[in-house]
Scaffold this motif. Structure first.
Motif, PDB file in Angstrom:
ATOM      1  N   VAL A  34     106.724  92.685  13.430  1.00  0.00           N
ATOM      2  CA  VAL A  34     105.685  92.689  12.399  1.00  0.00           C
ATOM      3  C   VAL A  34     105.535  94.093  11.822  1.00  0.00           C
ATOM      4  N   ARG A  44      98.741  89.163   1.950  1.00  0.00           N
ATOM      5  CA  ARG A  44      98.713  87.734   2.281  1.00  0.00           C
ATOM      6  C   ARG A  44     100.063  87.378   2.886  1.00  0.00           C
ATOM      7  N   VAL A  45     100.046  86.864   4.129  1.00  0.00           N
ATOM      8  CA  VAL A  45     101.296  86.622   4.858  1.00  0.00           C
ATOM      9  C   VAL A  45     101.279  85.239   5.496  1.00  0.00           C
ATOM     10  N   ASP A  47     103.119  82.980   8.559  1.00  0.00           N
ATOM     11  CA  ASP A  47     103.976  82.839   9.725  1.00  0.00           C
ATOM     12  C   ASP A  47     104.581  81.439   9.619  1.00  0.00           C
ATOM     13  N   CYS A  50     105.306  78.732  13.002  1.00  0.00           N
ATOM     14  CA  CYS A  50     104.552  79.667  13.848  1.00  0.00           C
ATOM     15  C   CYS A  50     104.540  79.315  15.325  1.00  0.00           C
ATOM     16  N   LEU A  56     100.547  85.895  15.340  1.00  0.00           N
ATOM     17  CA  LEU A  56      99.286  85.987  14.594  1.00  0.00           C
ATOM     18  C   LEU A  56      98.458  87.227  14.916  1.00  0.00           C
ATOM     19  N   LEU A  59     100.055  90.169  13.115  1.00  0.00           N
ATOM     20  CA  LEU A  59      99.957  89.973  11.663  1.00  0.00           C
ATOM     21  C   LEU A  59      98.539  90.272  11.186  1.00  0.00           C
ATOM     22  N   ARG A  60      97.532  89.776  11.923  1.00  0.00           N
ATOM     23  CA  ARG A  60      96.139  90.051  11.552  1.00  0.00           C
ATOM     24  C   ARG A  60      95.861  91.545  11.613  1.00  0.00           C
ATOM     25  N   VAL A  69      96.072  85.573   6.654  1.00  0.00           N
ATOM     26  CA  VAL A  69      97.145  85.173   7.547  1.00  0.00           C
ATOM     27  C   VAL A  69      97.145  83.654   7.629  1.00  0.00           C
ATOM     28  N   ALA A  71      99.496  80.224   8.998  1.00  0.00           N
ATOM     29  CA  ALA A  71     100.505  79.893   9.999  1.00  0.00           C
ATOM     30  C   ALA A  71     100.829  78.414   9.881  1.00  0.00           C
ATOM     31  N   ASP A  90      92.948  84.497  14.467  1.00  0.00           N
ATOM     32  CA  ASP A  90      93.686  85.507  13.704  1.00  0.00           C
ATOM     33  C   ASP A  90      94.324  84.975  12.430  1.00  0.00           C
ATOM     34  N   GLY A  91      94.338  83.659  12.243  1.00  0.00           N
ATOM     35  CA  GLY A  91      94.952  83.091  11.048  1.00  0.00           C
ATOM     36  C   GLY A  91      94.607  81.620  10.900  1.00  0.00           C
TER      37      GLY A  91
END
Length: 199
Positions: A34, A44-45, A47, A50, A56, A59-60, A69, A71, A90-91
């Motif tokens: 990451v 803005r991503v 996974d 996932c 996550l 990424l967060r 985030v 997923a 986290d997402g």
């Protein structure tokens, strides 16, 4: 590679409950991958594929509280395992096929995909779908926490010339799917290919 979503779901459903316990030491490799993606606060991503959401938390951390985030995974049991692990904090988890994402065109800055490419039924078309949802100049990370040779040994097989993750195969596959490879690492400790979305 799988040509059947049912097979993929069955494969991962039967392994979801103990997936994290089978690979307890992968966290640092995910965090490093990451980090290599070079995300920024507010990005803005996605996974993609996932699984249990091991990417996550990093990424967060990379996109911060103002970032987004998402997923996506095809297997409900994997998403349930992500929730049990608390990674849904986290997402946003999406039960979705990465071959037909419920996302707007050019709505993301990056896609992170761990262990995904071997499970894509139509790699060129599926990578084009990932390119569709990423803005021009956005990023893609294709990652695995161990390299191709180590993975093949773990699975009791040999690397073959048609392995999609081999650089001579992956580079043109990405190029034909809207991506330009910028970095390629395949060693015992990790596999990581980075690409930029053509614009």
């Amino acid at each position: 590679m799988s040509n059947d979503h049912t097979y993929v779901q069955e494969f991962f459903t039967s392994r979801a409950a103990d997936w994290d316990a089978r690979f307890p030491d992968d966290g640092p490799a995910y965090a490093a991958a990451v980090g290599a993606l070079g995300l920024h606060e507010g990005d803005r991503v996605l996974d993609a594929g996932c699984g249990t959401g091991r990417a996550l938390p990093p990424l967060r951390a990379a996109v911060g509280p103002s970032g987004v985030v998402l997923a996506a995974d095809l297997t409900p049991a994997m998403l349930e395992a992500a929730v049990r692990a608390g990674r849904d904090r986290d997402g946003r988890l999406l039960l979705a096929d990465v071959a037909a994402l419920p996302l707007r065109t050019e709505s993301l800055d990056a896609v992170f995909a761990a262990g995904l490419i071997a499970h894509l039924p139509a790699p060129a078309r599926n990578l084009r779908e990932l390119a569709r949802v990423v803005r021009p100049g956005g990023l893609l990370a294709l990652f695995h926490p161990i390299g191709r040779a180590a993975l093949a040994a773990r699975q009791g097989r040999q690397i073959t010339a048609d392995d999609l993750r081999a650089e001579p195969n992956l580079r043109p596959l990405l190029a034909g799917s809207g991506w330009r490879m910028t970095s390629y690492v395949d060693e015992g400790a990790r596999f990581l290919a980075l690409a930029v979305r053509d614009g």
